[in-house]
Design a protein around this motif. Structure first.
Motif, PDB file in Angstrom:
ATOM      1  N   ASP A  61       1.240  -1.000  -0.031  1.00 46.97           N
ATOM      2  CA  ASP A  61      -0.313  -0.062  -0.008  1.00 46.97           C
ATOM      3  C   ASP A  61       0.851   1.074   0.242  1.00 46.97           C
ATOM      4  O   ASP A  61       0.922   2.370  -0.732  1.00 46.97           O
ATOM      5  CB  ASP A  61      -0.804   0.191   1.175  1.00 46.97           C
ATOM      6  CG  ASP A  61      -0.165  -0.053   2.359  1.00 46.97           C
ATOM      7  OD1 ASP A  61       1.019  -0.499   2.219  1.00 46.97           O
ATOM      8  OD2 ASP A  61      -0.913   0.079   3.182  1.00 46.97           O
ATOM      9  N   ALA A  62       1.641   1.126   0.287  1.00 48.48           N
ATOM     10  CA  ALA A  62       2.896   2.233   0.941  1.00 48.48           C
ATOM     11  C   ALA A  62       3.796   2.507  -0.807  1.00 48.48           C
ATOM     12  O   ALA A  62       3.874   3.680  -1.053  1.00 48.48           O
ATOM     13  CB  ALA A  62       3.675   2.667   1.760  1.00 48.48           C
ATOM     14  N   TYR A  63       4.015   1.370  -1.156  1.00 48.78           N
ATOM     15  CA  TYR A  63       4.307   1.472  -2.241  1.00 48.78           C
ATOM     16  C   TYR A  63       3.938   2.013  -3.407  1.00 48.78           C
ATOM     17  O   TYR A  63       4.037   2.753  -4.846  1.00 48.78           O
ATOM     18  CB  TYR A  63       5.100   0.145  -2.604  1.00 48.78           C
ATOM     19  CG  TYR A  63       5.766   0.019  -4.194  1.00 48.78           C
ATOM     20  CD1 TYR A  63       7.407   0.337  -4.336  1.00 48.78           C
ATOM     21  CD2 TYR A  63       5.082  -0.048  -5.445  1.00 48.78           C
ATOM     22  CE1 TYR A  63       7.624   0.482  -5.650  1.00 48.78           C
ATOM     23  CE2 TYR A  63       5.771  -0.563  -6.884  1.00 48.78           C
ATOM     24  CZ  TYR A  63       7.038  -0.184  -6.507  1.00 48.78           C
ATOM     25  OH  TYR A  63       7.631  -0.009  -7.785  1.00 48.78           O
ATOM     26  N   VAL A  64       2.877   1.530  -3.427  1.00 45.01           N
ATOM     27  CA  VAL A  64       1.482   2.337  -4.746  1.00 45.01           C
ATOM     28  C   VAL A  64       1.776   3.322  -4.040  1.00 45.01           C
ATOM     29  O   VAL A  64       1.394   4.119  -5.277  1.00 45.01           O
ATOM     30  CB  VAL A  64       0.080   1.244  -4.650  1.00 45.01           C
ATOM     31  CG1 VAL A  64      -0.751   1.931  -5.404  1.00 45.01           C
ATOM     32  CG2 VAL A  64       0.652   0.233  -5.496  1.00 45.01           C
ATOM     33  N   LYS A  65       0.655   3.519  -2.965  1.00 44.71           N
ATOM     34  CA  LYS A  65       0.362   5.619  -2.950  1.00 44.71           C
ATOM     35  C   LYS A  65       1.695   6.574  -3.172  1.00 44.71           C
ATOM     36  O   LYS A  65       1.704   7.383  -3.632  1.00 44.71           O
ATOM     37  CB  LYS A  65       0.416   5.005  -1.256  1.00 44.71           C
ATOM     38  CG  LYS A  65       0.129   7.012  -0.976  1.00 44.71           C
ATOM     39  CD  LYS A  65       0.128   6.967   0.744  1.00 44.71           C
ATOM     40  CE  LYS A  65      -0.244   8.560   1.041  1.00 44.71           C
ATOM     41  NZ  LYS A  65      -0.233   8.647   2.412  1.00 44.71           N
ATOM     42  N   GLU A  66       3.001   6.292  -2.849  1.00 44.88           N
ATOM     43  CA  GLU A  66       4.365   7.031  -2.806  1.00 44.88           C
ATOM     44  C   GLU A  66       4.620   7.513  -4.772  1.00 44.88           C
ATOM     45  O   GLU A  66       5.067   8.024  -4.842  1.00 44.88           O
ATOM     46  CB  GLU A  66       5.231   6.781  -2.125  1.00 44.88           C
ATOM     47  CG  GLU A  66       5.232   6.599  -0.614  1.00 44.88           C
ATOM     48  CD  GLU A  66       4.654   8.240  -0.390  1.00 44.88           C
ATOM     49  OE1 GLU A  66       5.375   8.781  -0.766  1.00 44.88           O
ATOM     50  OE2 GLU A  66       3.992   8.541   0.459  1.00 44.88           O
ATOM     51  N   THR A  67       4.081   6.233  -5.351  1.00 43.15           N
ATOM     52  CA  THR A  67       4.470   5.890  -6.539  1.00 43.15           C
ATOM     53  C   THR A  67       3.135   6.764  -7.471  1.00 43.15           C
ATOM     54  O   THR A  67       3.569   8.079  -7.830  1.00 43.15           O
ATOM     55  CB  THR A  67       4.873   4.356  -7.151  1.00 43.15           C
ATOM     56  OG1 THR A  67       5.261   2.987  -6.729  1.00 43.15           O
ATOM     57  CG2 THR A  67       4.147   4.039  -9.258  1.00 43.15           C
ATOM     58  N   LEU A  68       2.317   6.202  -7.542  1.00 45.74           N
ATOM     59  CA  LEU A  68       1.247   7.560  -7.698  1.00 45.74           C
ATOM     60  C   LEU A  68       1.695   9.026  -7.143  1.00 45.74           C
ATOM     61  O   LEU A  68       1.358   9.601  -8.392  1.00 45.74           O
ATOM     62  CB  LEU A  68      -0.222   6.855  -7.421  1.00 45.74           C
ATOM     63  CG  LEU A  68      -0.763   5.573  -8.155  1.00 45.74           C
ATOM     64  CD1 LEU A  68      -2.072   5.421  -7.800  1.00 45.74           C
ATOM     65  CD2 LEU A  68      -0.588   6.058  -9.812  1.00 45.74           C
ATOM     66  N   LEU A  69       1.710   8.941  -5.783  1.00 43.33           N
ATOM     67  CA  LEU A  69       1.827  10.878  -5.565  1.00 43.33           C
ATOM     68  C   LEU A  69       2.614  11.436  -6.113  1.00 43.33           C
ATOM     69  O   LEU A  69       2.808  12.413  -6.426  1.00 43.33           O
ATOM     70  CB  LEU A  69       2.186  11.015  -4.383  1.00 43.33           C
ATOM     71  CG  LEU A  69       0.652  10.562  -3.324  1.00 43.33           C
ATOM     72  CD1 LEU A  69       0.747  10.640  -2.135  1.00 43.33           C
ATOM     73  CD2 LEU A  69      -0.262  11.753  -3.629  1.00 43.33           C
ATOM     74  N   SER A  70       3.843  10.914  -6.885  1.00 39.04           N
ATOM     75  CA  SER A  70       4.839  11.017  -6.848  1.00 39.04           C
ATOM     76  C   SER A  70       5.071  11.090  -8.564  1.00 39.04           C
ATOM     77  O   SER A  70       5.852  12.107  -8.919  1.00 39.04           O
ATOM     78  CB  SER A  70       6.215   9.828  -6.955  1.00 39.04           C
ATOM     79  OG  SER A  70       6.519  10.003  -5.162  1.00 39.04           O
ATOM     80  N   VAL A  98      -4.257   1.725 -12.187  1.00 38.08           N
ATOM     81  CA  VAL A  98      -5.024   2.419 -11.456  1.00 38.08           C
ATOM     82  C   VAL A  98      -4.995   3.181 -12.883  1.00 38.08           C
ATOM     83  O   VAL A  98      -4.476   3.978 -13.123  1.00 38.08           O
ATOM     84  CB  VAL A  98      -4.022   3.157 -10.386  1.00 38.08           C
ATOM     85  CG1 VAL A  98      -5.064   4.185  -9.368  1.00 38.08           C
ATOM     86  CG2 VAL A  98      -3.907   1.992  -8.879  1.00 38.08           C
TER      87      VAL A  98
END
Length: 144
Positions: free
Chosen positions: A8-17, A105
């Motif tokens: 969840d942290a990986y996906v969140k940080e990737t999309l936000l980045s 996503v």
């Protein structure tokens, strides 16, 4: 097995980045106005309610769920890092299964401010033209 980052942290940080990088690139004075532009009149590109082009960010990840023989160990799905050096010299009992998951996503890429302003002016001009034409038709029909 090496500790990875929580899925969840990986996906969140990737999309936000990705979105933050697009917004930052749009601020570039030389060519930022070309980044993230929606095609004018492009009905084929999927768009959100604000006319931002929607693109898909695809993930294809190797993951693991690990059961460690230690108390207090973090559980959950982890993204496996590409490189991991573990030189702590500890011996642990660990059972893990590596899986591959793929998913997509949808992400709306924000239009640059200049394009939003230009689109608003164009829409206002089109609306004014439509109102003038409607008024002219009403004036013609009221003469009967």
């Amino acid at each position: 097995m090496a500790d990875g980052i929580a899925l969840d942290a990986y996906v969140k940080e990737t999309l936000l980045s990705i979105v933050k990088a697009v917004i930052a690139a749009q601020d570039d004075a030389t060519c930022g106005g070309f980044i993230g532009r929606a095609a004018y009149g492009g009905a084929h590109a999927p768009k959100d309610e604000s006319e931002n082009v929607v693109t898909n960010v695809s993930f294809d990840l190797a993951t693991t769920v690990e059961d460690r023989g230690t108390a207090g160990g973090a559980a959950g799905v982890k993204v496996i890092p590409f490189i991991k050096a573990d030189i702590q010299g500890q011996i642990q009992s660990a059972h893990s299964t590596v899986s591959r998951i793929a998913f997509t996503v949808p992400v709306a890429i924000p239009r640059p401010k200049a394009q939003r302003d230009e689109d608003a002016r164009r829409e206002a001009n089109e609306r004014a033209q439509f109102e003038r034409e409607t008024q002219m038709m009403n004036n013609r029909h009221s003469g009967y």
